[in-house]
Design a protein around this motif. Structure first.
Motif, PDB file in Angstrom:
ATOM      1  N   SER A 114     -73.636 -22.642 -50.539  1.00  0.00           N
ATOM      2  CA  SER A 114     -72.184 -22.671 -50.608  1.00  0.00           C
ATOM      3  C   SER A 114     -71.609 -23.230 -49.313  1.00  0.00           C
ATOM      4  CB  SER A 114     -71.680 -21.257 -50.866  1.00  0.00           C
ATOM      5  OG  SER A 114     -70.301 -21.249 -51.087  1.00  0.00           O
ATOM      6  N   CYS A 115     -70.366 -23.750 -49.411  1.00  0.00           N
ATOM      7  CA  CYS A 115     -69.672 -24.353 -48.259  1.00  0.00           C
ATOM      8  C   CYS A 115     -70.493 -25.505 -47.696  1.00  0.00           C
ATOM      9  CB  CYS A 115     -69.406 -23.306 -47.170  1.00  0.00           C
ATOM     10  SG  CYS A 115     -68.586 -21.823 -47.769  1.00  0.00           S
ATOM     11  N   TYR A 116     -70.807 -26.437 -48.549  1.00  0.00           N
ATOM     12  CA  TYR A 116     -71.747 -27.486 -48.131  1.00  0.00           C
ATOM     13  C   TYR A 116     -71.410 -28.769 -48.863  1.00  0.00           C
ATOM     14  CZ  TYR A 116     -76.286 -29.676 -47.145  1.00  0.00           C
ATOM     15  OH  TYR A 116     -77.280 -30.527 -46.726  1.00  0.00           O
ATOM     16  N   SER A 117     -71.376 -29.865 -48.138  1.00  0.00           N
ATOM     17  CA  SER A 117     -71.152 -31.178 -48.734  1.00  0.00           C
ATOM     18  C   SER A 117     -72.356 -32.048 -48.436  1.00  0.00           C
ATOM     19  CB  SER A 117     -69.884 -31.816 -48.167  1.00  0.00           C
ATOM     20  OG  SER A 117     -69.682 -33.097 -48.724  1.00  0.00           O
ATOM     21  N   ASN A 118     -72.969 -32.551 -49.492  1.00  0.00           N
ATOM     22  CA  ASN A 118     -74.188 -33.339 -49.306  1.00  0.00           C
ATOM     23  C   ASN A 118     -74.153 -34.525 -50.252  1.00  0.00           C
ATOM     24  OD1 ASN A 118     -76.735 -34.281 -48.684  1.00  0.00           O
ATOM     25  ND2 ASN A 118     -77.800 -32.745 -49.892  1.00  0.00           N
ATOM     26  N   GLY A 119     -74.069 -35.694 -49.725  1.00  0.00           N
ATOM     27  CA  GLY A 119     -74.056 -36.875 -50.576  1.00  0.00           C
ATOM     28  C   GLY A 119     -72.830 -36.900 -51.451  1.00  0.00           C
ATOM     29  N   GLN A 120     -73.049 -36.877 -52.760  1.00  0.00           N
ATOM     30  CA  GLN A 120     -71.953 -37.002 -53.712  1.00  0.00           C
ATOM     31  C   GLN A 120     -71.493 -35.669 -54.280  1.00  0.00           C
ATOM     32  OE1 GLN A 120     -73.732 -39.833 -56.473  1.00  0.00           O
ATOM     33  NE2 GLN A 120     -72.632 -41.511 -55.478  1.00  0.00           N
ATOM     34  N   ILE A 121     -72.072 -34.567 -53.808  1.00  0.00           N
ATOM     35  CA  ILE A 121     -71.731 -33.243 -54.320  1.00  0.00           C
ATOM     36  C   ILE A 121     -71.175 -32.394 -53.183  1.00  0.00           C
ATOM     37  CG2 ILE A 121     -72.614 -31.144 -55.405  1.00  0.00           C
ATOM     38  CD1 ILE A 121     -74.742 -32.866 -56.730  1.00  0.00           C
ATOM     39  N   ALA A 122     -70.013 -31.779 -53.406  1.00  0.00           N
ATOM     40  CA  ALA A 122     -69.399 -30.886 -52.421  1.00  0.00           C
ATOM     41  C   ALA A 122     -69.203 -29.519 -53.065  1.00  0.00           C
ATOM     42  CB  ALA A 122     -68.068 -31.456 -51.947  1.00  0.00           C
ATOM     43  N   ASN A 123     -69.908 -28.524 -52.528  1.00  0.00           N
ATOM     44  CA  ASN A 123     -69.871 -27.171 -53.081  1.00  0.00           C
ATOM     45  C   ASN A 123     -69.168 -26.254 -52.091  1.00  0.00           C
ATOM     46  OD1 ASN A 123     -70.305 -24.738 -54.298  1.00  0.00           O
ATOM     47  ND2 ASN A 123     -72.493 -24.649 -53.855  1.00  0.00           N
ATOM     48  N   TYR A 124     -67.988 -25.745 -52.494  1.00  0.00           N
ATOM     49  CA  TYR A 124     -67.220 -24.860 -51.616  1.00  0.00           C
ATOM     50  C   TYR A 124     -66.867 -23.559 -52.351  1.00  0.00           C
ATOM     51  CZ  TYR A 124     -66.822 -28.620 -48.220  1.00  0.00           C
ATOM     52  OH  TYR A 124     -67.120 -29.590 -47.297  1.00  0.00           O
ATOM     53  N   TYR A 125     -67.805 -23.026 -53.117  1.00  0.00           N
ATOM     54  CA  TYR A 125     -67.601 -21.723 -53.750  1.00  0.00           C
ATOM     55  C   TYR A 125     -67.576 -20.620 -52.684  1.00  0.00           C
ATOM     56  CZ  TYR A 125     -68.629 -23.494 -58.485  1.00  0.00           C
ATOM     57  OH  TYR A 125     -68.605 -24.154 -59.690  1.00  0.00           O
ATOM     58  N   PHE A 126     -66.670 -19.647 -52.873  1.00  0.00           N
ATOM     59  CA  PHE A 126     -66.635 -18.446 -52.033  1.00  0.00           C
ATOM     60  C   PHE A 126     -66.607 -18.789 -50.535  1.00  0.00           C
ATOM     61  CE2 PHE A 126     -68.854 -17.225 -55.952  1.00  0.00           C
ATOM     62  CZ  PHE A 126     -68.051 -16.161 -56.370  1.00  0.00           C
ATOM     63  N   CYS A 127     -65.757 -19.706 -50.166  1.00  0.00           N
ATOM     64  CA  CYS A 127     -65.689 -20.121 -48.764  1.00  0.00           C
ATOM     65  C   CYS A 127     -64.399 -19.655 -48.083  1.00  0.00           C
ATOM     66  CB  CYS A 127     -65.800 -21.643 -48.663  1.00  0.00           C
ATOM     67  SG  CYS A 127     -67.415 -22.262 -49.168  1.00  0.00           S
ATOM     68  N   ASN A 128     -63.611 -18.829 -48.765  1.00  0.00           N
ATOM     69  CA  ASN A 128     -62.404 -18.255 -48.177  1.00  0.00           C
ATOM     70  C   ASN A 128     -61.401 -19.337 -47.759  1.00  0.00           C
ATOM     71  OD1 ASN A 128     -61.152 -15.776 -47.719  1.00  0.00           O
ATOM     72  ND2 ASN A 128     -61.589 -15.840 -45.526  1.00  0.00           N
ATOM     73  N   LEU A 129     -61.389 -20.456 -48.473  1.00  0.00           N
ATOM     74  CA  LEU A 129     -60.506 -21.571 -48.137  1.00  0.00           C
ATOM     75  C   LEU A 129     -59.076 -21.274 -48.590  1.00  0.00           C
ATOM     76  CD1 LEU A 129     -62.739 -24.570 -49.265  1.00  0.00           C
ATOM     77  CD2 LEU A 129     -62.412 -23.735 -46.935  1.00  0.00           C
ATOM     78  N   THR A 130     -58.122 -21.742 -47.818  1.00  0.00           N
ATOM     79  CA  THR A 130     -56.714 -21.645 -48.206  1.00  0.00           C
ATOM     80  C   THR A 130     -56.104 -23.009 -48.516  1.00  0.00           C
ATOM     81  OG1 THR A 130     -56.047 -21.732 -45.876  1.00  0.00           O
ATOM     82  CG2 THR A 130     -56.373 -19.547 -46.848  1.00  0.00           C
ATOM     83  N   GLU A 131     -56.867 -24.061 -48.269  1.00  0.00           N
ATOM     84  CA  GLU A 131     -56.422 -25.406 -48.616  1.00  0.00           C
ATOM     85  C   GLU A 131     -57.652 -26.269 -48.900  1.00  0.00           C
ATOM     86  OE1 GLU A 131     -56.002 -27.152 -44.078  1.00  0.00           O
ATOM     87  OE2 GLU A 131     -54.200 -26.634 -45.211  1.00  0.00           O
ATOM     88  N   VAL A 132     -57.412 -27.431 -49.469  1.00  0.00           N
ATOM     89  CA  VAL A 132     -58.515 -28.330 -49.821  1.00  0.00           C
ATOM     90  C   VAL A 132     -59.161 -28.863 -48.540  1.00  0.00           C
ATOM     91  CG1 VAL A 132     -59.155 -30.455 -51.001  1.00  0.00           C
ATOM     92  CG2 VAL A 132     -57.390 -28.958 -51.975  1.00  0.00           C
ATOM     93  N   PRO A 133     -60.480 -28.744 -48.397  1.00  0.00           N
ATOM     94  CA  PRO A 133     -61.142 -29.222 -47.175  1.00  0.00           C
ATOM     95  C   PRO A 133     -61.344 -30.739 -47.238  1.00  0.00           C
ATOM     96  CG  PRO A 133     -62.768 -28.369 -48.666  1.00  0.00           C
ATOM     97  CD  PRO A 133     -61.430 -28.120 -49.322  1.00  0.00           C
ATOM     98  N   PRO A 134     -61.549 -31.367 -46.088  1.00  0.00           N
ATOM     99  CA  PRO A 134     -61.875 -32.804 -46.100  1.00  0.00           C
ATOM    100  C   PRO A 134     -63.285 -33.023 -46.639  1.00  0.00           C
ATOM    101  CG  PRO A 134     -61.990 -31.914 -43.866  1.00  0.00           C
ATOM    102  CD  PRO A 134     -61.417 -30.828 -44.715  1.00  0.00           C
ATOM    103  N   VAL A 135     -63.450 -34.010 -47.510  1.00  0.00           N
ATOM    104  CA  VAL A 135     -64.759 -34.323 -48.080  1.00  0.00           C
ATOM    105  C   VAL A 135     -64.976 -35.830 -47.980  1.00  0.00           C
ATOM    106  CG1 VAL A 135     -64.781 -32.358 -49.660  1.00  0.00           C
ATOM    107  CG2 VAL A 135     -63.765 -34.514 -50.404  1.00  0.00           C
ATOM    108  N   PRO A 136     -66.242 -36.280 -48.030  1.00  0.00           N
ATOM    109  CA  PRO A 136     -66.527 -37.727 -47.968  1.00  0.00           C
ATOM    110  C   PRO A 136     -65.855 -38.471 -49.110  1.00  0.00           C
ATOM    111  CG  PRO A 136     -68.527 -36.438 -47.612  1.00  0.00           C
ATOM    112  CD  PRO A 136     -67.478 -35.473 -48.037  1.00  0.00           C
ATOM    113  N   ASN A 137     -65.494 -39.713 -48.875  1.00  0.00           N
ATOM    114  CA  ASN A 137     -64.767 -40.479 -49.894  1.00  0.00           C
ATOM    115  C   ASN A 137     -65.650 -40.934 -51.046  1.00  0.00           C
ATOM    116  OD1 ASN A 137     -66.244 -42.463 -48.666  1.00  0.00           O
ATOM    117  ND2 ASN A 137     -64.486 -43.521 -47.760  1.00  0.00           N
ATOM    118  N   ASN A 138     -66.989 -40.696 -50.962  1.00  0.00           N
ATOM    119  CA  ASN A 138     -67.875 -41.040 -52.084  1.00  0.00           C
ATOM    120  C   ASN A 138     -68.240 -39.819 -52.923  1.00  0.00           C
ATOM    121  OD1 ASN A 138     -69.486 -39.790 -50.177  1.00  0.00           O
ATOM    122  ND2 ASN A 138     -71.276 -41.081 -50.569  1.00  0.00           N
TER     123      ASN A 138
END
Length: 859
Positions: free
Chosen positions: A23-47
């Motif tokens: 969780s809370c991990y962006s790798n290649g073309q998949i970004a997994n942010y389950y249960f990360c206590n986020l209050t806004e959309v995080p920055p992710v790679p454009n691909n």
């Protein structure tokens, strides 16, 4: 279309599995942010292609929340822990190629009217469980979603269904889910913007539709006019016969392939008359709808009345699963000439009469499992010439009727004690968990012309009387004889040729049969055998050449192998020898070396293949055993040689003594009793018969009576033999006919010196047995005497026993007796049980208060 949905969901599931623990991990073309206590959309790679933002605290999404993500296909932003969640104007404008948008389960969702603009490529929109109201459909929120195929609005608060005219433009829409909303009524014209469409799936389940409103059906009209439906789900709306009849009449002519009406309230159930069963008019309105699959499961239909389905001539599948069907009237299935599958499982049918399946000339699959069928008329299945599968699992069948030729006949969990090959003809014969005792039944089943698979697991095969010989040209390829008692058959030299004519057999299961040896030549004739299961027996030695040369897979786990011969396993491809009793000395050196080098696939973990002896190698994996000193010249080391001889002689003598005692301990016990009686002139303890009517009350399940009679009563009860010394009480002989069962049990317990409970699997399923156990335990606290004896028979785990509170209280306080697995120990056990019956043991008072409270709670 739908293949896009399948592809997208498949990608989502695979990616979730890969990143389940990252969780809370962006790798290649998949970004997994389950249960990360986020209050806004995080920055992710454009691909990024897949973005998961569920299970966070994001409360607002607006036009600036996402950077430009041209490759993003799947976005999940559901199940936020803080709500309401607000989706602002053009919130997803930077996601031009988005195909799957999941906003579900946000509890409260506020949508700007322009929230979904520019989302022309979205195929799937999930808005379930968001407290949305009818405005989501009545206004133009979805105006830009011209590619939408699947719309999920389930579990919301929609009270009216009048979709906006924009839905005329949504040509691709095929699936609409409106389950668990609050739509009370649906009439002609309400779905005008859906007219002309073909829906693959339309769900209105659990809306209480038409349930609590006064209806003028003639005025309401057809709500699905000019709409075609592959599957229409209207289950869970609480429809009785009257609403069902009116609705079927209203949709007259509407094309519906699969109509789901499960979780209805049609039928009175068992013992009631307040609700009606469906009749010949109930489904008459569907005559022109072309219904091919009808699901009216999970209801209370008690009787299938004549001609009830006569209007459904196109029907191919009828599901009546989990009703209360007890009666099937003549011509109940009249008109179902095209029916291929009939599901009557989980009902309360008791008998099947000759006329019961009349009119089903094309039926191929009949499911009758989990009924109470005890009697089947001889010709019940006679005219069903296209029948391929009959499932009669878990009934009470003792005698078989005649069956036509078919593929699968499923008869497990019944009460069959014998079979007649002239009445059955199937490729798969499944007879597991019946009451078959004669191994000769296999010879009978092999007379069936096309049989290829026979399953006889968990019967009582313990003797063999052949009435016919095995035909030489049989087609059998799979045979399961696991969890029987074949040791009793082969130890008496019976049916040693049982496999000799099975030249095409490929798979054989003989696990859990108490086998200590394999008779010489038992597998002769099995020239095609590929897989053999001998797990969980008591095999300690395998003679060379016992296995066929064709064998490739062998399961020898959970046996007692000490030093198996290496040549037995040379031709195998897969071998399981886990949890055996290997003796790791120099004789095993070559064998362990082979294990480390062989190409044979060894099943199980290395830690499960270990040494038991000698003590310093106990639980050491075979692959880790070091036997390097086995090649040294022992003559140059006289001290080591002397120690070796001394140790070997001592070990051999000890093992010999143990083996002799193990194999002849029954005879040793008889000698011990004889010598003790002669030397000490032992007299039988006099039994005081003045206080109690019986010496012991035997409490057991009626299904175990035959075993109890042969194993206990014949050896203890004085009415069976003059040499027996006890007066026993048991239900079949001593209970008063006509008296209440509970009264008989109470009288038996209080009129007996001791109560002996024979605890088996059947005992734990029998409520009267558990109640009797509780009564006996109550007497323990009243008399302050140890009056309860518990005898455990069979393999029951501690968990299974502890589930029952009376037994748990007893086990925590006292020890129970275990019926011996080896028949040599039976005399010793009976002697010990006799002493327990005679022994008077007082109970201390200090803990009785708490325990009596426990027993009262149980009562």
């Amino acid at each position: 279309m739908l293949h896009h949905l399948v592809f997208l969901f498949g990608m989502s599931l695979v990616a979730r599995e890969i990143f389940a623990f990252t969780s809370c991990y962006s790798n290649g073309q998949i970004a997994n942010y389950y249960f990360c206590n986020l209050t806004e959309v995080p920055p992710v790679p454009n691909n990024t292609v897949i973005l998961w933002l569920s299970f966070n605290k994001i409360r607002q999404v607006n036009a600036s929340s996402f950077p430009l993500l041209e490759q993003l296909l799947i976005l999940e932003i559901g199940t936020q822990f803080d709500f309401p969640v607000t989706i602002g104007k053009a919130a997803f404008r930077n996601l031009p190629n988005l195909q799957n948008l999941d906003l579900g389960d946000n509890k409260i969702l506020h949508l700007d009217p322009d929230a979904f603009v520019e989302l022309s490529n979205v195929h799937t929109l999930q808005l379930y469980h968001n407290s949305l109201e009818e405005s989501i459909l009545e206004e133009d929120y979805l105006r830009d979603m011209i590619s939408l195929e699947y719309l999920d609005l389930s579990k919301n608060k929609i009270k009216r269904l009048r979709p906006h005219r924009l839905f005329y433009r949504l040509k691709s829409l095929q699936i609409v889910n409106l389950e668990n909303n609050k739509i009370p009524i649906l009439c002609e014209g309400n779905l005008a913007s859906f007219q002309g469409k073909l829906f693959t799936l339309f769900i209105l389940n659990s809306n209480k539709l038409y349930y609590s409103v006064s209806m003028d059906w003639a005025k309401c009209g057809n709500p699905f006019k000019n709409i075609a439906l592959d599957t229409l789900d209207l289950g869970g709306n609480g429809w009785g016969v009257d609403i069902m009849r009116h609705f079927c009449t209203a949709v007259n002519g509407t094309s519906i392939i699969f109509l789901k009406l499960s979780n209805h309230i049609m039928g009175p159930g068992f013992g009631f008359k307040n609700l009606k069963d469906p009749d010949q008019d109930t489904f008459a309105g569907l005559a022109r709808s072309g219904v091919r699959l009808l699901d009216i499961s999970h209801g209370s239909i008690f009787s299938l009345n004549p001609y009830v389905f006569q209007s459904l001539g196109d029907l191919e599948l009828l599901n009546l699963h989990n009703n209360k069907v007890n009666q099937i009237q003549k011509q109940a299935f009249f008109g179902l000439g095209n029916l291929g599958t009939l599901n009557l499982s989980y009902n309360i049918l008791g008998e099947l009469y000759d006329y019961i399946f009349e009119g089903l000339q094309n039926v191929m699959h009949i499911d009758l499992k989990q009924n109470h069928i005890g009697v089947i008329a001889e010709n019940s299945f006679r005219d069903l010439r296209k029948l391929k599968l009959v499932d009669l699992r878990d009934n009470a069948i003792k005698t078989l009727p005649s069956f036509p030729a078919m593929i699968t006949l499923h008869l497990s969990d019944n009460k069959l004690a014998s079979v007649d090959n002239k009445k059955i003809n199937a490729t798969f014969l499944i007879l597991e968990r019946n009451r078959l005792e004669n191994l000769g039944v296999l010879h009978i089943l092999l007379q069936v012309p096309d049989v290829k698979y026979i399953l006889l697991r968990q019967n009582r095969l313990s003797y063999c009387v052949k009435t016919v010989n095995v035909i030489e040209n049989n087609q059998l390829v799979y045979l399961d004889l696991g969890e029987n008692m074949l040791k009793l058959v082969w130890d008496r030299g019976l049916c040693l040729d049982v496999f000799w004519a099975l030249s095409k057999l490929e798979v054989l299961h003989l696990n859990n049969n108490y086998l200590t040896t394999l008779p010489q030549g038992i597998f002769s004739g099995l020239t095609s055998l590929n897989r053999l299961n001998l797990a969980s027996n008591l095999l300690s030695y395998l003679s060379p050449g016992v296995f066929p040369e064709s064998l490739k897979t062998l399961n020898m786990s959970e046996n007692q192998l000490l030093s198996p011969a290496l040549e037995l396993f040379m031709t195998l491809s897969i071998l399981d020898i886990t949890n055996n009793r290997f003796f790791c000395d120099c004789t095993l050196n070559t064998w362990t070396a082979w294990l480390n080098q062989t190409n044979v696939t060894l099943a199980g973990s290395e830690n499960d293949t270990y040494c038991v002896l000698p003590p310093f190698f106990t639980r050491v994996p075979l692959s880790s055993v070091a036997l390097d000193g086995c090649n040294e010249d022992e003559l140059q080391k006289p001290l080591q040689f002397s120690l070796f001889i001394f140790t070997s002689v001592t070990l051999i003598m000890s093992l010999t003594a143990v083996i002799i005692f193990s194999h002849f301990r029954g005879t040793c016990f008889v000698w011990y009793k004889t010598i003790k009686g002669a030397l000490l002139k032992e007299r039988k303890q006099a039994i005081d018969t003045s206080t109690y009517k019986y010496d012991a009350y035997l409490c057991y399940s009626s299904k175990d009576f035959e075993w109890v009679q042969n194993s206990l009563i014949k050896h203890l009860d004085s009415q069976y033999s003059e040499k027996n010394r006890f007066t026993l009480c048991f239900e079949e002989r001593d209970f008063l006919p006509g008296e209440e069962q509970i009264t008989n049990i109470r009288d038996a317990i209080w009129n007996s010196r001791k109560t002996i409970c024979i605890v088996t699997r059947q005992f734990l399923k029998d409520g009267w047995c558990v109640e009797a156990f509780n009564f006996a335990q109550s007497r323990y606290f009243c008399d302050l005497k140890d009056v309860l004896i518990m005898v455990l028979v069979g393999s029951l785990s501690q968990y299974q026993l502890m589930k029952y509170k009376p037994i748990r209280v007893f086990v925590q306080r006292s020890q129970y007796m275990q019926w011996p697995e080896d028949h040599q120990d039976v005399d010793w056990f009976l002697n010990n049980l006799s002493h327990q019956i005679l022994k008077e043991k007082k109970v201390q008072k200090k803990s009785t208060v708490i325990e009596m409270q426990t027993v009262r709670t149980i009562s």
